[in-house]
Structure formats: C-alpha cells, structure tokens
Design an enzyme around this catalytic site. Structure first.
Site, mmCIF file in Angstrom:
data_model
loop_
_atom_site.group_PDB
_atom_site.id
_atom_site.type_symbol
_atom_site.label_atom_id
_atom_site.label_comp_id
_atom_site.label_asym_id
_atom_site.label_seq_id
_atom_site.Cartn_x
_atom_site.Cartn_y
_atom_site.Cartn_z
ATOM 1 N N HIS A 106 0.891 -1.070 0.022
ATOM 2 C CA HIS A 106 -0.048 0.036 0.139
ATOM 3 C C HIS A 106 0.911 1.069 0.008
ATOM 4 O O HIS A 106 0.376 2.257 -0.530
ATOM 5 C CB HIS A 106 -0.911 -0.082 1.286
ATOM 6 C CG HIS A 106 -2.200 -0.897 1.039
ATOM 7 N ND1 HIS A 106 -2.306 -2.083 1.591
ATOM 8 C CD2 HIS A 106 -3.362 -0.666 0.018
ATOM 9 C CE1 HIS A 106 -3.242 -2.633 0.922
ATOM 10 N NE2 HIS A 106 -3.969 -1.936 0.213
ATOM 11 N N ARG A 151 -10.507 3.781 -1.218
ATOM 12 C CA ARG A 151 -9.926 2.989 -0.040
ATOM 13 C C ARG A 151 -10.164 3.821 1.254
ATOM 14 O O ARG A 151 -9.663 4.947 1.238
ATOM 15 C CB ARG A 151 -8.445 2.686 -0.068
ATOM 16 C CG ARG A 151 -8.063 1.735 -1.361
ATOM 17 C CD ARG A 151 -6.514 1.442 -1.209
ATOM 18 N NE ARG A 151 -6.328 0.250 -2.095
ATOM 19 C CZ ARG A 151 -5.701 0.476 -3.383
ATOM 20 N NH1 ARG A 151 -5.714 1.554 -3.931
ATOM 21 N NH2 ARG A 151 -5.514 -0.558 -3.903
ATOM 22 N N ARG A 199 -15.316 1.493 -0.500
ATOM 23 C CA ARG A 199 -14.947 0.289 -0.027
ATOM 24 C C ARG A 199 -15.122 0.334 1.571
ATOM 25 O O ARG A 199 -14.304 1.014 1.958
ATOM 26 C CB ARG A 199 -13.592 -0.443 -0.541
ATOM 27 C CG ARG A 199 -13.149 -1.616 0.146
ATOM 28 C CD ARG A 199 -12.045 -2.271 -0.540
ATOM 29 N NE ARG A 199 -10.915 -1.313 0.092
ATOM 30 C CZ ARG A 199 -9.545 -1.753 -0.190
ATOM 31 N NH1 ARG A 199 -9.204 -2.598 -0.958
ATOM 32 N NH2 ARG A 199 -8.549 -1.224 0.432
ATOM 33 N N GLU A 210 -10.941 -11.621 -4.102
ATOM 34 C CA GLU A 210 -9.407 -11.237 -3.834
ATOM 35 C C GLU A 210 -8.686 -12.105 -3.137
ATOM 36 O O GLU A 210 -7.805 -12.594 -2.854
ATOM 37 C CB GLU A 210 -8.949 -9.955 -3.331
ATOM 38 C CG GLU A 210 -9.718 -9.446 -2.058
ATOM 39 C CD GLU A 210 -9.502 -8.038 -1.449
ATOM 40 O OE1 GLU A 210 -8.760 -7.620 -2.064
ATOM 41 O OE2 GLU A 210 -10.197 -7.478 -0.699
ATOM 42 N N ASN A 261 -4.279 -7.318 -6.498
ATOM 43 C CA ASN A 261 -3.132 -7.341 -5.393
ATOM 44 C C ASN A 261 -3.175 -8.510 -4.492
ATOM 45 O O ASN A 261 -2.166 -9.040 -4.142
ATOM 46 C CB ASN A 261 -3.066 -5.893 -5.000
ATOM 47 C CG ASN A 261 -3.224 -4.557 -5.729
ATOM 48 O OD1 ASN A 261 -2.889 -4.742 -6.849
ATOM 49 N ND2 ASN A 261 -3.661 -3.585 -5.148
ATOM 50 N N ASP A 262 -4.125 -8.465 -3.917
ATOM 51 C CA ASP A 262 -4.456 -9.648 -2.797
ATOM 52 C C ASP A 262 -4.608 -11.081 -3.544
ATOM 53 O O ASP A 262 -4.184 -11.915 -3.159
ATOM 54 C CB ASP A 262 -5.588 -9.272 -1.844
ATOM 55 C CG ASP A 262 -5.210 -8.399 -0.945
ATOM 56 O OD1 ASP A 262 -4.094 -8.625 -0.401
ATOM 57 O OD2 ASP A 262 -5.836 -7.233 -0.676
ATOM 58 N N ARG A 280 2.766 -9.667 -0.306
ATOM 59 C CA ARG A 280 2.999 -8.538 -1.220
ATOM 60 C C ARG A 280 4.089 -7.476 -0.926
ATOM 61 O O ARG A 280 4.451 -6.744 -1.805
ATOM 62 C CB ARG A 280 1.583 -7.958 -1.877
ATOM 63 C CG ARG A 280 0.718 -7.183 -0.690
ATOM 64 C CD ARG A 280 -0.439 -7.084 -1.059
ATOM 65 N NE ARG A 280 -0.729 -5.794 -1.164
ATOM 66 C CZ ARG A 280 -2.032 -5.092 -1.379
ATOM 67 N NH1 ARG A 280 -3.148 -5.932 -1.163
ATOM 68 N NH2 ARG A 280 -2.226 -3.637 -1.769
ATOM 69 N N CYS A 317 -10.088 -3.877 -10.072
ATOM 70 C CA CYS A 317 -9.667 -2.798 -9.365
ATOM 71 C C CYS A 317 -8.076 -3.131 -8.742
ATOM 72 O O CYS A 317 -7.556 -1.909 -8.054
ATOM 73 C CB CYS A 317 -10.540 -2.218 -8.346
ATOM 74 S SG CYS A 317 -10.475 -3.400 -6.953
HETATM 75 C C1 PEP Z 1 -6.422 -5.325 -4.360
HETATM 76 O O1 PEP Z 1 -6.195 -6.291 -3.459
HETATM 77 O O2 PEP Z 1 -6.303 -5.702 -5.662
HETATM 78 C C2 PEP Z 1 -7.087 -4.332 -3.711
HETATM 79 C C3 PEP Z 1 -7.460 -3.260 -4.850
HETATM 80 O O3 PEP Z 1 -7.177 -3.806 -2.742
HETATM 81 P P1 PEP Z 1 -5.874 -3.332 -1.791
HETATM 82 O O4 PEP Z 1 -4.645 -3.140 -2.643
HETATM 83 O O5 PEP Z 1 -6.322 -1.875 -0.991
HETATM 84 O O6 PEP Z 1 -5.734 -4.469 -0.920
HETATM 85 MG MG MG Z 2 -7.042 -5.937 -1.299
#
Ligand code: PEP
Ligand code: MG
Length: 425
Positions: free
Chosen positions: A32, A139, A175, A274, A297-298, A308, A345
C-alpha cells in the site's frame, strides 16, 4: 527520504511538494505504501534491504521507480543520462495527458470504462484530469489511519458527501474499512498477529467490531442520498460472510430510520474477489451481490502464497501467471453466468502489459491508480478486441508467466508504451 520502513499512513502524510523520492529497506512494489507513492507521483523504490546503511547524508541519489533501482553518487555521464531519460519521460507523459480525455474505445469500436482508485478525497482533481470516468475504488482506511482514532459517523459522512458531490453525476464505489494486513491501525495494536495478511483484516475485523462497521455503513448510506454510490466489501472469503454483512447493513438501516436521518438504501452492493476461495464460490456469491470487483493485489498474494510486501519473493508476484489468469477467468465466467457487473480494481489493471490479456478475456471495467489511466487509455484505443481474443486463447494454453509475457510483448510491441520492455522477465 531514505527509511527502513514507511507505513501507508506515513506515506499518505508526506508533504508532496518537499519530497523528490523515497527508498526503503523494507516493502515491495505492490504494498500500500507503494500504491500511495504512485498516486502522489513520487518516484519510490521499496525493499532495497540495506539502503539506510549504504546511503549517507548529502549523497546524491537517483531513484528510478520504473525499474526499481537506486544509484548512489552517480558519475556525471549517468547523471546526464538520467536527466535525459527524465525529460523524455516527462514529454511522453505530457503527450499522454493531452489525449486523456478522448474516449476509451478500441479500434473496432468497443467501449471501456476506466475508473480511478483513490485513497484521499484530494485526489479527485487529478483523477478527473487523468480522464477517469468514475471512482471505481475509494480505499477508506486512510482517514482512520490519519485521525489516529475512530472517526465519528458525521465526520465520515462529511468526507463521503464531499467525495460524491465532487464526482457527481458520475459514481463512486466506497469500499468499507480494510484495516490491518499492512495497514495496521496505530490505536488498535492490542493483539499482534504473526501473519497479519492472514489475520483479522478487512471484513473480518468489521464483523468482529460491529459498532465500528455500523458507524461506517450509516455514513455511506447517508452520503448516498447526495449522489451515486456503490458499496464494496473487501476480503470476502465465503458466502456466510456476505450474508452476515447484509444483516449488519439491515441493522444500520434500522438505526437510521429510528434516528429519522435522510439516507438511501437502494445502492448496489459488491464483493471484492481477492481470495481464491471467493473465486471458487463466485457463482454462489453472485446470488447475494450486485457486482464483483477483482482485487488482484491480494488475489495474486493469496494465490501464489507470497507476501506482497516482501521483495525476496517478488519474483513470484506474477499477474500473468496462468494460475492467476485462470482464477480471473472463473470470476468473469461466474459474473456473466449470473449477469452481474464485473470490475477489476487491482494494480494489474493499470499495467499496460496486462491490458491486452484482460481485453481478450472480455473484461471491460477497469479501475486503477489514476496516473495509469492515460497510458491504458491510449493502449485500448490501439487494440482490436477480436485480435486480443485470439491472443488470449493462445496464451491460455501456456504454462508459465514468462512465455505469456514474451508473447504479449511480441504481439503488441508496436503499441505498448515506453518502458514496458524493461519489465521483460
Ligand atoms: C487489491 O487487493 O487488489 C485491492 C484493490 O485492494 P488493496 O490493494 O487495497 O488490498
Ligand atoms: Mg485487497
């Protein structure tokens, strides 16, 4: 800034105009903190291991965020070379920005929806400048991190109302709180978790702390009276969780009615996809929600079993791994079968090299870090969806990310933006 570590909350409070770039010993490109740096347009390289030991005060540093390198005290030739690269990059970005308001339509006339992921209300101006149609992911946790205490319903309402009014008539997907994981809340450190990414994060935390969840839900439902809002729930891992969430939404609505407050309960509800278990149950989950948003991402983190934030396993953080692509395809198929909307996303949607694959699969709604929108839009305007579909069918027979990456680079070498080939694995 050269730091051992920088939390997402620290990064979001950086005084933009004073910081030229940052490097850290710990962290990874899809953390993040890195996402915040990208939205603030700050070159950053995370997870360099020993940067704080190697760099001394008054050293001159080159921070190349595009390749993840830092050069300490470069010689004159390197410095000139980088100055030249920087000015070419700036020209390229300026060219992209000039075209950012053109529609996201392919060569064969298929329309795409390009939306922005934001963390702070202040990012809306940039998101619009970059050509975002909507906010596809807001977020919400940064407000909680910045305040250093839980915000009140009215404080949240005030922010969300500002957000929807600034975006009106276009939409905002809010979210609910995705706290913990790498966004540890400084005033909530009571229980330390050995594996925070696998711990009491996001909707799990909210369902355990119903009062905090209800406060946020009430603020979102009230803000929905002022504009176009969708409600998105992160980290859904099973059907029971979304059923429980709906029960809590029901309680929030009853409270709002009893308090005689103005609100709008008729807003679309979405689940973030995710976690691989959510993919496997996507058809059943679709019976309870109006849309899915794939958080790559997750999804990549949990599919490949890599943290990550950990650069040592970053080589396995592969958006184009066939396993990841198959999970995305399953989600797409489930959304289509159940006729619900599908958005992607995660950062994957903002990396040009992935776009031909996602277009070929059939996705058409992408939300991304807003700085990525102009390059993705330009690429989409040069793609032909029928050709992308053929390439997609070919790559789905492949067994590793390198082969897929190389195929995309070959097929699309003429239209992929500057720098894409640097990432060739
Ligand atoms: C993701 O996990 O892809 C996502 C958009 O949420 P975050 O990056 O906030 O975990
Ligand atoms: Mg996520």
């Amino acid at each position: 800034i050269v730091a051992h570590d920088l939390s997402p909350a620290d990064a979001s409070q950086i005084q933009l105009e004073r910081i030229k770039g940052f490097v850290t010993d710990r962290g990874g490109k899809d953390s993040h903190t890195s996402i915040v740096a990208k939205s603030l347009n700050i070159p950053a390289v995370l997870g360099l291991g020993t940067a704080t030991i190697e760099v001394k005060n008054d050293d001159i540093l080159i921070v190349d965020g595009s390749t993840g390198t830092m050069i300490i005290n470069p010689d004159e030739d390197t410095l000139f070379d980088y100055e030249d690269r920087m000015s070419r990059y700036e020209d390229y970005r300026a060219g992209l920005l000039r075209e950012s308001h053109l529609p996201a339509v392919t060569r064969d006339d298929v329309s795409f929806n390009l939306m922005a992921n934001i963390e702070l209300v202040e990012e809306i101006v940039a998101a619009k400048d970059y050509g975002a149609s909507d906010i596809g992911l807001f977020r919400t946790e940064f407000l909680y991190l910045d305040l250093k205490r839980f915000p009140t319903e009215d404080e949240l309402l005030c922010k969300y109302k500002e957000l929807v009014e600034l975006m009106s008539p276009n939409g905002v997907t809010i979210r609910t709180l995705d706290i913990n994981g790498d966004k540890v809340n400084p005033y909530l450190t009571a229980i330390e978790e050995a594996n925070p990414s696998l711990g009491l994060r996001a909707v799990r935390f909210c369902l355990e702390n119903e009062d905090i969840f209800i406060t946020q839900l009430k603020a979102i439902l009230r803000a929905a009276a002022f504009g176009n809002i969708k409600l998105l729930i992160p980290m859904i891992s099973c059907v029971e969780e979304i059923i429980q969430v709906k029960q809590v939404i029901g309680k929030a609505i009853i409270e709002l009615e009893q308090e005689d407050k103005i609100f709008n309960k008729d807003i679309p509800l979405g689940a973030m996809i995710e976690i691989p278990s959510a993919v496997m149950m996507a058809e059943q989950l679709a019976d309870h929600v109006d849309f899915f948003s794939i958080g790559t991402n997750d999804l990549i983190q949990y599919t490949m079993a890599i943290d990550r934030r950990n650069r040592r396993v970053a080589h396995l953080y592969q958006a184009l791994n066939p396993a990841v692509l198959k999970l995305i395809k399953l989600t797409y198929d489930a959304a289509r079968a159940k006729n619900i909307d599908l958005v992607m996303c995660g950062e994957m949607a903002g990396e040009p090299i992935n776009i031909p694959v996602l277009v070929g699969m059939g996705l058409s709604n992408f939300s991304m870090n807003s700085v990525s929108i102009p390059a993705v839009k330009k690429l989409i305007r040069n793609i032909d969806t029928k050709h992308a579909k053929q390439v997609f069918e070919k790559i789905m027979t492949m067994t590793n990310a390198k082969e897929i990456t190389d195929t995309i680079l070959d097929e699309y070498s003429d239209i992929l933006p500057l720098g894409t080939t640097d990432k060739k694995s």
